[in-house]
Design a protein around this motif. Structure first.
Motif, PDB file in Angstrom:
ATOM      1  N   GLY A 101       0.800  -1.213   0.000  1.00 45.31           N
ATOM      2  CA  GLY A 101       0.000   0.000   0.000  1.00 45.31           C
ATOM      3  C   GLY A 101       0.836   1.268   0.000  1.00 45.31           C
ATOM      4  O   GLY A 101       0.557   2.211  -0.739  1.00 45.31           O
ATOM      5  N   LYS A 102       1.861   1.295   0.846  1.00 44.98           N
ATOM      6  CA  LYS A 102       2.713   2.488   0.917  1.00 44.98           C
ATOM      7  C   LYS A 102       3.618   2.591  -0.308  1.00 44.98           C
ATOM      8  O   LYS A 102       3.977   3.689  -0.731  1.00 44.98           O
ATOM      9  N   GLN A 110       1.403   3.997  -3.024  1.00 36.30           N
ATOM     10  CA  GLN A 110       0.601   5.157  -2.615  1.00 36.30           C
ATOM     11  C   GLN A 110       0.809   6.335  -3.550  1.00 36.30           C
ATOM     12  O   GLN A 110      -0.148   6.997  -3.948  1.00 36.30           O
ATOM     13  N   SER A 140      -4.088  -2.443  -4.118  1.00 36.87           N
ATOM     14  CA  SER A 140      -2.728  -2.504  -4.663  1.00 36.87           C
ATOM     15  C   SER A 140      -2.668  -3.453  -5.849  1.00 36.87           C
ATOM     16  O   SER A 140      -2.070  -3.137  -6.888  1.00 36.87           O
TER      17      SER A 140
END
Length: 262
Positions: free
Chosen positions: A113-114, A117, A169
């Motif tokens: 996710g990060k 992002q 994602s």
């Protein structure tokens, strides 16, 4: 004559003390270095106050101190450990890591996710690493793994929050692969892994660990590891983490870029 003798006495004494204490309890390593530096400062302070030879002594005594400090650093450098971040968000964060990717990228994480992002940074990094003979490899957790619900509850989130994050994602990664024809492979594993790994350009490894259900991980430490130039690849920590990635990759299931996002 006296100057030469003093220099060699200091140099020999420093090497002997360092060698004798280096293999003792690791808890005392910082204390040992601190005591040596404190002793050096104190001795120079005393000589500066009582004698006129202090400037000469200061210059001479810097040599054994430099050897000691270099030895402390070299023990890490020679196995590939070249740096660390106390917190990822104040060090090599996810955007900075993506900008380092020039030739290849292997990633082991929970849902990426990060990493995705900032979609533009991720897309540009994938473009740079896009090779016909070498896919970008991403290892993510299986979206239906029951552990995702457990850590969501621990974090006070909706039970489906982390599952949905993984799926988002995967959906974005699938667009890069299916619509933009990027050479990406994704495999899904079950059960949380011990580490988050980012292997960059076949030469750099960024490693951190997980504290599940406690924040987004950006407040955790991160190690910077490089592949050393020695003849034996096993002499570097990079080898161990690269082998760990390969083992998880071999044990995980290939994703077809369709399941979970249809």
């Amino acid at each position: 004559m006296i100057g030469n003798a003093t220099f060699w006495i200091l140099l020999t004494a420093g090497q002997v003390i360092y060698a004798k204490t280096a293999k003792r309890n690791p808890d005392y390593r910082r204390l040992r270095l601190g005591l040596m530096i404190s002793g050096w400062v104190l001795l120079n302070g005393v000589l500066a106050f009582f004698t006129q030879i202090w400037p000469w002594f200061l210059v001479i005594s810097l040599i054994p101190m430099a050897i000691i400090v270099a030895s402390e650093l070299n023990q890490f450098w020679k196995i590939g450990l070249v740096g660390a971040d106390k917190e990822i968000r104040t060090g090599i964060d996810y955007v900075k890591a993506l900008r380092m990717c020039q030739n290849s990228l292997d990633f082991l994480g929970i849902g990426a996710g990060k990493l995705v992002q900032d979609q533009n940074e991720f897309r540009v990094a994938i473009e740079r690493c896009n090779r016909a003979d070498r896919p970008v490899r991403l290892l993510l957790i299986q979206p239906e793994d029951p552990g995702l619900k457990k850590i969501a509850k621990m974090a006070g989130k909706d039970a489906q929050a982390y599952r949905n994050g993984v799926i988002e994602s995967l959906r974005f990664i699938a667009r890069l692969r299916n619509e933009e024809q990027k050479n990406i492979r994704v495999r899904l594993y079950r059960d949380f892994q011990a580490f988050r790994l980012m292997l960059i350009n076949d030469s750099i490894c960024l490693m951190t660990y997980y504290v599940l259900g406690k924040g987004d991980g950006s407040n955790l430490p991160q190690l910077h590891i490089v592949k050393t130039s020695t003849a034996r690849d096993v002499d570097s920590l990079y080898y161990g983490f690269s082998a760990y990635f390969a083992k998880v990759w071999d044990d995980s299931q290939e994703w077809n870029f369709h399941d979970f996002i249809a």
